[in-house]
Every structure is written in C-alpha cells, then in structure tokens.
Enzyme design. Structure first.
Site, PDB file in Angstrom:
ATOM      1  N   LYS A 297      -6.177  12.655  -4.183  1.00 11.06           N
ATOM      2  CA  LYS A 297      -7.209  11.609  -4.019  1.00 11.06           C
ATOM      3  C   LYS A 297      -6.708  10.675  -2.922  1.00 11.06           C
ATOM      4  O   LYS A 297      -5.887   9.799  -3.158  1.00 11.06           O
ATOM      5  CB  LYS A 297      -7.384  10.846  -5.343  1.00 11.06           C
ATOM      6  CG  LYS A 297      -8.760  10.242  -5.560  1.00 11.06           C
ATOM      7  CD  LYS A 297      -9.223   9.282  -4.476  1.00 11.06           C
ATOM      8  CE  LYS A 297      -8.649   7.900  -4.657  1.00 11.06           C
ATOM      9  NZ  LYS A 297      -8.976   6.999  -3.510  1.00 11.06           N
TER      10      LYS A 297
ATOM     11  N   GLU B  55       5.528   4.714  -6.177  1.00 14.12           N
ATOM     12  CA  GLU B  55       6.080   4.102  -4.956  1.00 14.12           C
ATOM     13  C   GLU B  55       5.195   2.915  -4.639  1.00 14.12           C
ATOM     14  O   GLU B  55       4.042   3.087  -4.232  1.00 14.12           O
ATOM     15  CB  GLU B  55       6.054   5.095  -3.794  1.00 14.12           C
ATOM     16  CG  GLU B  55       6.711   6.436  -4.054  1.00 14.12           C
ATOM     17  CD  GLU B  55       8.226   6.375  -4.048  1.00 14.12           C
ATOM     18  OE1 GLU B  55       8.799   5.275  -3.914  1.00 14.12           O
ATOM     19  OE2 GLU B  55       8.844   7.445  -4.190  1.00 14.12           O
TER      20      GLU B  55
ATOM     21  N   CYS C 114       5.425   0.014   4.127  1.00 20.89           N
ATOM     22  CA  CYS C 114       5.950  -0.446   2.832  1.00 20.89           C
ATOM     23  C   CYS C 114       7.371  -0.947   2.948  1.00 20.89           C
ATOM     24  O   CYS C 114       7.768  -1.883   2.265  1.00 20.89           O
ATOM     25  CB  CYS C 114       5.854   0.670   1.800  1.00 20.89           C
ATOM     26  SG  CYS C 114       6.702   2.169   2.307  1.00 20.89           S
TER      27      CYS C 114
ATOM     28  N   GLU D  80       3.806  -9.742  -0.498  1.00 19.88           N
ATOM     29  CA  GLU D  80       3.696  -8.702   0.526  1.00 19.88           C
ATOM     30  C   GLU D  80       2.446  -8.963   1.364  1.00 19.88           C
ATOM     31  O   GLU D  80       1.350  -9.086   0.814  1.00 19.88           O
ATOM     32  CB  GLU D  80       3.577  -7.330  -0.146  1.00 19.88           C
ATOM     33  CG  GLU D  80       3.513  -6.202   0.868  1.00 19.88           C
ATOM     34  CD  GLU D  80       3.352  -4.829   0.231  1.00 19.88           C
ATOM     35  OE1 GLU D  80       2.553  -4.685  -0.706  1.00 19.88           O
ATOM     36  OE2 GLU D  80       4.028  -3.899   0.699  1.00 19.88           O
TER      37      GLU D  80
HETATM   38  P1  NAD Z   1      -3.920   0.592  -3.286  1.00 19.34           P
HETATM   39  O1  NAD Z   1      -3.070   0.434  -4.495  1.00 19.34           O
HETATM   40  O2  NAD Z   1      -5.066  -0.308  -3.107  1.00 19.34           O
HETATM   41  O3  NAD Z   1      -4.517   2.067  -3.215  1.00 19.34           O
HETATM   42  C1  NAD Z   1      -3.696   3.211  -3.224  1.00 19.34           C
HETATM   43  C2  NAD Z   1      -4.496   4.385  -3.780  1.00 19.34           C
HETATM   44  O4  NAD Z   1      -4.773   4.129  -5.157  1.00 19.34           O
HETATM   45  C3  NAD Z   1      -5.850   4.596  -3.113  1.00 19.34           C
HETATM   46  O5  NAD Z   1      -6.095   5.990  -3.001  1.00 19.34           O
HETATM   47  C4  NAD Z   1      -6.813   3.968  -4.102  1.00 19.34           C
HETATM   48  O6  NAD Z   1      -8.103   4.514  -4.038  1.00 19.34           O
HETATM   49  C5  NAD Z   1      -6.151   4.324  -5.419  1.00 19.34           C
HETATM   50  N1  NAD Z   1      -6.524   3.469  -6.561  1.00 19.34           N
HETATM   51  C6  NAD Z   1      -6.922   2.174  -6.543  1.00 19.34           C
HETATM   52  N2  NAD Z   1      -7.181   1.754  -7.808  1.00 19.34           N
HETATM   53  C7  NAD Z   1      -6.923   2.799  -8.628  1.00 19.34           C
HETATM   54  C8  NAD Z   1      -6.987   2.978 -10.044  1.00 19.34           C
HETATM   55  N3  NAD Z   1      -7.369   2.004 -10.865  1.00 19.34           N
HETATM   56  N4  NAD Z   1      -6.649   4.191 -10.555  1.00 19.34           N
HETATM   57  C9  NAD Z   1      -6.241   5.185  -9.746  1.00 19.34           C
HETATM   58  N5  NAD Z   1      -6.170   5.073  -8.392  1.00 19.34           N
HETATM   59  C10 NAD Z   1      -6.503   3.889  -7.834  1.00 19.34           C
HETATM   60  O7  NAD Z   1      -2.906   0.514  -2.056  1.00 19.34           O
HETATM   61  P2  NAD Z   1      -3.292   0.497  -0.518  1.00 19.34           P
HETATM   62  O8  NAD Z   1      -3.853  -0.852  -0.211  1.00 19.34           O
HETATM   63  O9  NAD Z   1      -4.053   1.723  -0.190  1.00 19.34           O
HETATM   64  O10 NAD Z   1      -1.852   0.650   0.164  1.00 19.34           O
HETATM   65  C11 NAD Z   1      -1.017  -0.394   0.497  1.00 19.34           C
HETATM   66  C12 NAD Z   1       0.085  -0.568  -0.530  1.00 19.34           C
HETATM   67  O11 NAD Z   1       0.830   0.640  -0.660  1.00 19.34           O
HETATM   68  C13 NAD Z   1       1.102  -1.621  -0.155  1.00 19.34           C
HETATM   69  O12 NAD Z   1       1.404  -2.401  -1.282  1.00 19.34           O
HETATM   70  C14 NAD Z   1       2.321  -0.810   0.253  1.00 19.34           C
HETATM   71  O13 NAD Z   1       3.561  -1.467   0.131  1.00 19.34           O
HETATM   72  C15 NAD Z   1       2.226   0.340  -0.659  1.00 19.34           C
HETATM   73  N6  NAD Z   1       2.999   1.464  -0.127  1.00 19.34           N
HETATM   74  C16 NAD Z   1       4.170   1.794  -0.743  1.00 19.34           C
HETATM   75  C17 NAD Z   1       4.946   2.829  -0.243  1.00 19.34           C
HETATM   76  C18 NAD Z   1       6.231   3.209  -0.922  1.00 19.34           C
HETATM   77  O14 NAD Z   1       6.727   4.288  -0.629  1.00 19.34           O
HETATM   78  N7  NAD Z   1       6.790   2.400  -1.795  1.00 19.34           N
HETATM   79  C19 NAD Z   1       4.515   3.544   0.870  1.00 19.34           C
HETATM   80  C20 NAD Z   1       3.309   3.174   1.483  1.00 19.34           C
HETATM   81  C21 NAD Z   1       2.559   2.136   0.961  1.00 19.34           C
END
Ligand code: NAD
Length: 500
Positions: A181, A256, A290, A388
């Site tokens: 997804k 992550e 991240c 962040e």
């Molecule tokens: P997000 O949490 O908004 O979304 C990530 C994914 O989760 C998307 O596909 C979204 O559709 C899905 N999602 C959202 N709500 C959900 C739910 N209730 N149930 C299941 N899936 C759901 O994150 P984002 O804004 O897309 O990405 C940015 C974030 O990701 C930042 O906080 C960044 O630090 C983090 N990040 C972490 C790493 C790591 O390796 N630690 C790497 C890249 C990004």
C-alpha cells in the site's frame, strides 16, 4: 513545466496479475508539487479491494511456487528485477521527481539504491544458512526457516520507490507474497513495479498493490486476519495507530518511524567537512529525510563561525524546478505538507534567530518551494528543536561540554540517527555510543552498509531491519529436535507395573 514521458493518468491497483480499478469505482486525485494541480487519478482502495489482494497473495502462499522455490531460483528472479530497475533509471527518476518534487539528480540515486536492495537480498538468501545445535550423542536440533505468510507493506511518500524496494526485496527474497500500500501523495512510481515483476518472471499473485488513503486501504490491510505481519514506514503517530489495530491479531510488526536526529560538531572537528556534511544531511531530499540531522549542536568555541558559514552556504543552495539538473532543493511533496512546514518556520521565527531562508524564494512564486531555512540559538524546549519538521529547516544550538552535547542530543522523544564530528578518537567513540539512537555516523553523513541494523529507538521505531534481520522478520524459525539415542522419560502411571 516538463512532463515525464508516459506519465500515467489513471493509476490502478494490481491484483493477481491484473491491473484493476477499485470495486467501488472510487478514485482520488494525485497532484504534482510544482503546479499543485491534479495530473492523474488513482484507484482508491477499500476493505473489499484489500480482501481481493490478500486472497490472491494468500493463494500464492498456500499453493504457489514462490514460497517453495529454492533460494537460488528466487535470487535469479530478484537479479532480473534489479537489472530492470536499473534499466528504467531515467524513466523512474523522471516520474519520481515529477510526483514527489525531489531534484532529478537525487531521484536518480534512488533508482540505483532500489536495484541494490534487490541484489543484496538475493545474495543474502543464497548465502544464508540455517542453524543446527548438536548435543553430541543425545540430540540434534535443527532450524527450518519458513516465510511467515502474506506480508503487508505500507510506505511513505519520501523516496517512495526506494523505500518500497527496501521492503519488497527482503519480503520476496524470504518467500513471502506481498500486498503493498504505497503513500497516497505519490503513487506514480509504484505503478512501475507490476511491469518490472512480470518481466522478471515473478509468479502471478506474489506481488499485489492496492492504492488508497491510509485510514481506508492501509487500515484494512493492518486489520486483515490473513496478513500476519506488517512492515510500516511513516509517522510516529500513524505507527501508534497501526500498533493498536495490529494488537487485536497479534501481528508481527516492523515500525520505521519519525526522527529528529542530532548532528554534534565539536570544536576539534574538520570544520569544512562538517559544514558540507551537515548541510547535505538536512537539505538533501528536500529535507524530507527520516534520518535528517536537523538539530545541529555546535561547540561554543566555533559556534558563531559555524553559524555564519553554514547560513551563507544555505542561502546559496539552488532551489528550483525538480527536473532541472542544477536544482539542489526542489518542491515539497504536497500543499498540506508545505503548509505544515511553513507553520514550523513561523514558530521558529518566534522561538529563535533566523539566519537564512524563512519563506518562499522570490523567484518561485508558485509550487511548494521553501528557501533552505536556518535558525540559530534554538533552545531545547523550542517546537523546532523537539518536533520533526520533515523539510529544509535546520536548528542550530550551542553547547559547551561533551556531557551537555549528549544531554541535548538525547533530549527529544525520537531516537533514529545521530552524527558526531570530532577528530578526538576517544571523544568520538564515547559520544557516538552515548547517543540514544538506532544508528550513529562518526565523521560522515548517512552512508548505509546494507548488512548493518537499520531502525530507531524511542519514538523512532520498533524492531530493526537490515541484513539478515530483514530476513528474520519475514521468516519464522521452526526448530526440530531429534533424539539420537534412548531418551530418559519418567514413567508416569507405571508404578504398579514396577512394584510387581
Ligand atoms: P504517514 O504516517 O502519514 O503515512 C505513511 C503510510 O501510512 C502511507 O502509505 C499512509 O497512507 C499510511 N497510513 C496512514 N494512516 C494509516 C492507518 N491508520 N493505517 C494504515 N496505514 C496508514 O507518513 P508520511 O507522511 O507518508 O511519511 C513521512 C514520515 O515517515 C516521517 O515521519 C518520516 O520520518 C517517516 N519516515 C521514516 C523512515 C524510517 O526509516 N524511520 C523512513 C522514511 C520516512
């Protein structure tokens, strides 16, 4: 604006080898971050679409060839995937850059890293051995490693294709069929996977993709009883929601999450190298990284010099259209995210001393552009120190002693990465080991060795992937104990017989 060749206008799901729309017919608009206008519609998946995708993956798991194939055979397919990803580098980078706003030069690097992930995990499964434990003359205990089942992969919008590969490669190498997804802000590049996997000979039903909104498609995947494990990358708060939902089914989770990583620069450091690296650490990938070293802690003796030189370089960073090879910082992914980042910039202006940037660059009146922004004298209780931002915003804070630097580094809820700059050997190792983070780099920016653990502590994640840990996550170890001789067994119920 230059449009990439073959830009998709309708982005569908891919289930059981077919490109399909949502059962409901629902779609959502996909915007590009330069015009903020819709350029495509994507199928908006719901629980019924997730059911279909999981059913296909489940069948591939219970009856299909993939989980049963020899490691070498799976590896051959994964090498072909890697070659195809590399061959598609230009097209992929164009799409990724158009959809995410990442500078084109940095998007190209993502394709190469994605290909490398497939090669790495292909090599790893061929070379991996299973454990055996011998108790001479008594028992031989050996491990069977089995794919866990259908893997649910949920990914974010920053470097989407590369992060998808980071989950797809180990899951597939381990023999798990998957349902991916991707993030709803950036579904374009994910639409290339189906063709790549088909051409590489991945059996039907092993790779499935459902687009959609997180709270709908993502949530349905997390709640599906036939998906025993979820690998998630995204925000910490989303991670918490997912953990709550997954608890009902006791799913295995790899999380992550977000970060607010410190870069500590001591007065004895190679200042030129530290400046280059800490600039790259927060302004590469538009700051949407991240592991960004977004809190730069600088020893007081060099603090003013560092601030001056850092701000001057930040002001000279080339902000421009993502497709322009000269661009160093492109457009932030989406207007919602842009507004959020601007909110932090305004908070920073109230909380700290603005040294560079602070708003939209004058030459870019439209699109989600932000001039690389630098704040100095950022106090540890400031919002921009604690939260962040996920954009091109750096917070500079002075410190005096090693202990103070460590305390400042650890004074946030996150613990993803850390960076230490010093030429003092003892100090370097001591401070690197004292930072509460999953990963620390000493005198370097984020350069990964794919064999090493990847992940965060505290609010930055649960579980570590990387190297064999990723294969451990997607497989179950099944131990078989074999008696090698007579086994002493207390003879329950045999008392009467023995007394005779
Ligand atoms: P997000 O949490 O908004 O979304 C990530 C994914 O989760 C998307 O596909 C979204 O559709 C899905 N999602 C959202 N709500 C959900 C739910 N209730 N149930 C299941 N899936 C759901 O994150 P984002 O804004 O897309 O990405 C940015 C974030 O990701 C930042 O906080 C960044 O630090 C983090 N990040 C972490 C790493 C790591 O390796 N630690 C790497 C890249 C990004």
């Amino acid at each position: 604006m230059t449009l990439p060749a073959e830009l998709p206008q309708r982005i569908s799901h891919y289930i059981d080898g077919e490109h399909v729309d949502s059962i409901s017919g629902d779609t959502f608009d996909v915007l590009d971050p330069v015009s903020n206008k819709p350029y495509a519609t994507a199928a908006a998946g719901h629980a019924a679409d997730i059911d279909r995708a999981v059913a296909a993956a489940r069948e591939a798991f219970t009856d299909g060839a993939w989980p049963r194939m020899k490691a070498r055979e799976r590896a051959r397919v994964l090498y072909r995937v890697a070659d195809a990803v590399e061959a598609a580098e230009d097209r992929l980078a164009e799409l990724e850059s158009f959809d995410t706003g990442l500078p084109i030069t940095q998007a190209k690097g993502q394709a190469r890293r994605a290909a490398e992930n497939f090669r790495f995990f292909a090599d790893l499964i061929v070379a991996m051995n299973e454990d055996a434990y011998s108790v001479p003359g008594t028992q031989l205990n050996y491990v069977l490693r089995k794919p866990v089942g259908v893997a649910g992969l949920i990914t974010p919008w920053n470097t989407p294709f590369m992060l998808e590969s980071w989950k797809l490669a180990p899951a597939l190498a381990a023999g798990c069929p998957v349902v991916l997804k991707p993030a709803e802000f950036t579904p374009a590049s994910a639409s290339l996977w189906a063709g790549i996997f088909e051409a590489a000979g991945l059996p039907r039903g092993v790779f499935n993709l459902v687009n959609g909104i997180g709270e709908q498609a993502g949530q349905a995947l997390v709640e599906h009883p036939d998906v025993p494990l979820i690998s998630f990358t995204g925000e910490t708060t989303t991670g918490q929601t997912i953990m709550r939902s997954a608890a009902a089914h006791l799913k295995e989770l790899s999380m992550e999450l977000g970060g607010k990583s410190p870069a500590i620069v001591f007065a004895d450091a190679d200042l030129d190298a530290a400046i280059d690296s800490t600039l790259f650490g927060v302004f590469s990938l538009n700051g949407e990284r991240c592991t960004a070293g977004s809190r730069i802690l600088v020893q007081r003796a060099i603090y003013e010099e560092f601030c001056g030189r850092y701000a001057e370089r930040a002001s000279d960073i080339v902000v421009g259209p993502p497709h322009d090879p000269a661009t160093e910082v492109g457009a932030l992914v989406h207007p919602e995210h842009y507004e959020r980042v601007l909110g932090y910039v305004e908070a920073g202006k109230r909380e700290a001393r603005l040294l560079a940037g602070g708003g939209r660059p004058h030459h870019l009146p439209e699109g989600n552009y932000l001039a690389p922004t630098v704040f100095a004298d950022v106090a540890p209780d400031a919002t921009i120190f604690q939260q962040e931002i996920f954009g091109p915003v750096a917070a500079l804070t002075p410190f005096d002693t090693d202990d103070e630097a460590i305390a400042l580094a650890n004074d946030v809820k996150y613990g993803l990465a850390g960076y230490v700059w010093t030429n003092d050997l003892h100090r370097g190792h001591r401070v690197a080991g004292s930072i509460e983070a999953g990963m620390v780099w000493l005198n370097s920016h984020n350069i990964r060795d794919l064999r090493t653990p990847f992940g965060g502590v505290k609010a930055s994640g649960v579980g570590h992937e990387g190297g064999h840990r990723s294969i451990d996550f997607y497989t179950n170890e099944h131990i078989v104990h074999v008696a090698l001789g007579d086994v002493h067994t207390p003879r329950f119920g045999a008392g009467k017989e023995e007394r005779r």
